[in-house]
Motif scaffolding. Structure first.
Motif: not given
Length: 195
Positions: A170-182
């Motif tokens: 969850i922590l890893f996924s949320s950090s990727i989502i935070y930095f990735y802006d579609p």
């Protein structure tokens, strides 16, 4: 004819006297039925006893040395033996007789004698020629408390690793989502296409 086996380490020797168990087809040089044991520590009185005394005494030395290694309060007390530290280098051993009206034997030993004694016990435990029934409890927790601790440890060991894995995911996924802006990527593609 009884067999004798000796285990030596510097200034300590342990002698085991007994017979093989012929009902288990054991070799005539083995000892399974221990009739007597003798622990000789240099410059100290001879310590001897029956097999029912050997297990608790070995257990006491192991528990006490374990407490020393862990830097916990070095104190072991039982009906048969008490061991406590006088200071960092001297250990008081009080051996209580199972016979009535016999004064306890008090010994003071240093770290080297303590280490040599434990080494002799280790040699006995590792010897293929002596079979000792492990009837004594390896620690001094009350049986119900020890069982409760084992249940808790098993429960935690079962549930903590999956919990940590899910939390990490969850922590890893949320950090990727935070930095990735579609939306940012779509705007860049539109800019490239219009040029």
């Amino acid at each position: 004819m009884q067999n004798k086996l000796s285990f030596h380490q510097s200034s300590v020797s342990l002698e085991i006297i007994g017979l093989p168990d012929y009902s288990n087809n054991e070799n005539k040089d083995q000892i399974s039925i221990i009739s007597q044991w003798k622990l000789t520590i240099i410059d100290k009185p001879l310590i001897e006893g029956k097999i029912e005394h050997l297990g608790p005494i070995m257990n006491a030395f192991y528990i006490y040395s374990n407490l020393l290694i862990k830097n916990e309060m070095p104190l072991f007390e039982s009906k048969l033996i008490d061991i406590k530290a006088e200071n960092l280098n001297i250990h008081n051993i009080i051996l209580k007789s199972s016979k009535p009206n016999v004064k306890p034997l008090i010994l003071k030993i240093g770290n080297s004698l303590l280490s040599d004694t434990i080494n002799c016990f280790d040699q006995l435990n590792e010897s293929p020629k002596v079979r000792i029934k492990k009837t004594y409890v390896p620690n001094n927790f009350h049986k119900k408390l020890r069982y409760g601790l084992n249940k808790k440890v098993k429960f935690l060991n079962f549930f903590i690793p999956p919990f940590i894995a899910i939390f990490s995911l969850i922590l890893f996924s949320s950090s990727i989502i935070y930095f990735y802006d579609p939306f940012e990527n779509i705007e860049k593609k539109e800019l490239i296409n219009t040029e």
